[in-house]
Structures are given as C-alpha cells and as structure tokens.
Design a protein around this motif. Structure first.
Motif, short mmCIF file in Angstrom:
data_model
loop_
_atom_site.label_atom_id
_atom_site.label_comp_id
_atom_site.label_asym_id
_atom_site.label_seq_id
_atom_site.Cartn_x
_atom_site.Cartn_y
_atom_site.Cartn_z
N TYR A 1 61.95 -29.36 33.59
CA TYR A 1 61.55 -27.95 33.59
C TYR A 1 60.02 -27.80 33.63
CZ TYR A 1 66.40 -27.44 32.12
OH TYR A 1 67.76 -27.51 32.03
N LYS A 2 59.33 -28.86 33.25
CA LYS A 2 57.87 -28.83 33.30
C LYS A 2 57.39 -28.66 34.73
CE LYS A 2 53.96 -31.45 31.47
NZ LYS A 2 53.58 -32.64 30.70
N LYS A 3 58.05 -29.35 35.67
CA LYS A 3 57.69 -29.24 37.09
C LYS A 3 58.00 -27.84 37.61
CE LYS A 3 58.17 -34.04 38.45
NZ LYS A 3 58.88 -35.00 39.28
N LYS A 4 59.12 -27.29 37.16
CA LYS A 4 59.52 -25.95 37.60
C LYS A 4 58.70 -24.87 36.93
CE LYS A 4 64.28 -27.36 38.40
NZ LYS A 4 65.69 -27.16 38.04
N LYS A 5 58.03 -25.25 35.83
CA LYS A 5 57.19 -24.34 35.03
C LYS A 5 58.00 -23.21 34.38
CE LYS A 5 53.08 -25.38 37.66
NZ LYS A 5 52.00 -24.91 38.47
N GLU A 6 59.30 -23.38 34.34
CA GLU A 6 60.17 -22.37 33.75
C GLU A 6 61.33 -23.05 33.04
OE1 GLU A 6 62.77 -18.68 35.45
OE2 GLU A 6 60.82 -19.05 36.37
N VAL A 7 61.75 -22.46 31.93
CA VAL A 7 62.84 -23.00 31.12
C VAL A 7 64.04 -22.06 31.23
CG1 VAL A 7 63.50 -23.63 28.76
CG2 VAL A 7 61.19 -24.07 29.55
N PRO A 8 65.25 -22.60 31.38
CA PRO A 8 66.44 -21.74 31.45
C PRO A 8 66.60 -20.90 30.18
CG PRO A 8 67.00 -23.99 32.02
CD PRO A 8 65.60 -24.02 31.51
N ASN A 9 67.26 -19.78 30.34
CA ASN A 9 67.46 -18.85 29.23
C ASN A 9 68.11 -19.50 28.00
OD1 ASN A 9 66.39 -16.86 30.85
ND2 ASN A 9 68.38 -16.03 31.44
N THR A 10 69.10 -20.34 28.22
CA THR A 10 69.80 -20.94 27.08
C THR A 10 68.87 -21.84 26.27
OG1 THR A 10 70.62 -22.67 28.55
CG2 THR A 10 72.12 -20.86 28.06
N ILE A 11 68.08 -22.65 26.95
CA ILE A 11 67.15 -23.55 26.25
C ILE A 11 66.07 -22.73 25.55
CG2 ILE A 11 65.46 -25.41 26.55
CD1 ILE A 11 68.38 -26.31 26.94
N ALA A 12 65.57 -21.69 26.21
CA ALA A 12 64.55 -20.81 25.61
C ALA A 12 65.11 -20.12 24.38
CB ALA A 12 64.09 -19.78 26.64
N SER A 13 66.35 -19.66 24.45
CA SER A 13 66.98 -18.98 23.31
C SER A 13 67.14 -19.91 22.12
CB SER A 13 68.36 -18.44 23.71
OG SER A 13 68.24 -17.52 24.75
N ILE A 14 67.54 -21.14 22.39
CA ILE A 14 67.70 -22.12 21.32
C ILE A 14 66.35 -22.38 20.64
CG2 ILE A 14 68.23 -24.54 20.81
CD1 ILE A 14 70.33 -24.35 23.14
N ALA A 15 65.31 -22.59 21.44
CA ALA A 15 63.98 -22.85 20.88
C ALA A 15 63.48 -21.66 20.07
CB ALA A 15 63.00 -23.19 22.00
N ALA A 16 63.71 -20.45 20.56
CA ALA A 16 63.28 -19.25 19.84
C ALA A 16 64.01 -19.12 18.51
CB ALA A 16 63.52 -18.01 20.70
N CYS A 17 65.29 -19.41 18.50
CA CYS A 17 66.06 -19.36 17.25
C CYS A 17 65.57 -20.40 16.26
CB CYS A 17 67.55 -19.55 17.53
SG CYS A 17 68.33 -18.14 18.32
N PHE A 18 65.32 -21.60 16.74
CA PHE A 18 64.81 -22.65 15.86
C PHE A 18 63.46 -22.26 15.26
CE2 PHE A 18 67.13 -26.50 18.00
CZ PHE A 18 68.35 -26.01 17.55
N ALA A 19 62.58 -21.69 16.08
CA ALA A 19 61.25 -21.28 15.60
C ALA A 19 61.39 -20.19 14.54
CB ALA A 19 60.40 -20.79 16.76
N HIS A 20 62.25 -19.21 14.79
CA HIS A 20 62.45 -18.12 13.83
C HIS A 20 63.06 -18.64 12.53
CE1 HIS A 20 63.16 -14.10 12.34
NE2 HIS A 20 64.41 -14.44 12.08
N MET A 21 64.06 -19.49 12.66
CA MET A 21 64.70 -20.05 11.46
C MET A 21 63.70 -20.86 10.64
SD MET A 21 68.34 -21.42 12.86
CE MET A 21 69.53 -20.37 13.64
N ASN A 22 62.85 -21.62 11.32
CA ASN A 22 61.86 -22.43 10.61
C ASN A 22 60.86 -21.54 9.86
OD1 ASN A 22 60.76 -25.09 10.02
ND2 ASN A 22 59.02 -24.45 11.26
N LYS A 23 60.44 -20.44 10.50
CA LYS A 23 59.49 -19.52 9.86
C LYS A 23 60.09 -18.87 8.61
CE LYS A 23 56.62 -18.23 13.79
NZ LYS A 23 56.22 -17.16 14.73
#
Length: 97
Positions: free
Chosen positions: A34-56
């Motif tokens: 995804y680094k080459k595409k410069k974009e991350v799929p919605n599912t991966i982005a959603s997981i990362a956002a949830c992890f960040a929020h949960m960690n905070k």
C-alpha cells in the motif's frame, strides 16, 4: 486514507507495521504494498483508527484481538504447483510433436 496517515495512526496505537501485521495476522508484504499505492484500503484504515482510539482511552486492544484467535492464511496455488508443471510439460510435448 493515505499511507502516511495510516502510519500516524499506528504510532498513536504504539504499533509498528510488523507488529500490526502480526497482530491482525496478515502478510507484511500486503501492507507494505500500500506504500507504493500511497493509499490504504478502508478496512485496514478502520482497524488502525480503532486501535489508535482504543490505545488513547487505555483499552487493551491487543488482548481483545488475541482472544479472537485469528489465523494467518497461507498462500495456495502460488509458485511452483504440481499441476502447473504438469500442464507446462504437456504443452511442451505437443509443441515438439
């Protein structure tokens, strides 16, 4: 979501890409692609956002994910499969006759 924004979320979640891929049981190569595409799929982005929020909020999201007992999928049919090599040999035989 951009790959840069995704990496920022991983930092907020206190994760590296290798730790993230190990946690959710996906190939690191897939995420790095995804680094080459410069974009991350919605599912991966959603997981990362949830992890960040949960960690905070102090939630132990790693234990929650571990409890799911996720299994990493293995590649099937890639590379040198027996059927493929047999078909190639058969094609070679028909070309030479």
């Amino acid at each position: 979501m951009t790959f840069i924004d995704f990496k920022k979320l991983l930092l907020d979640a206190e994760l590296t890409i290798p730790k993230f891929t190990a946690l959710i049981k996906v190939s690191e190569k897939n995420i790095q692609a995804y680094k080459k595409k410069k974009e991350v799929p919605n599912t991966i982005a959603s997981i990362a956002a949830c992890f960040a929020h949960m960690n905070k909020t102090g939630m132990d999201y790693k234990a929650i994910i571990d409890d799911l007992e996720l299994v990493k999928k293995e590649k099937k049919g890639a590379g040198f499969s027996k059927d493929k090599s047999i078909k190639t040999k058969e094609k070679d035989k028909t070309k030479t006759t």
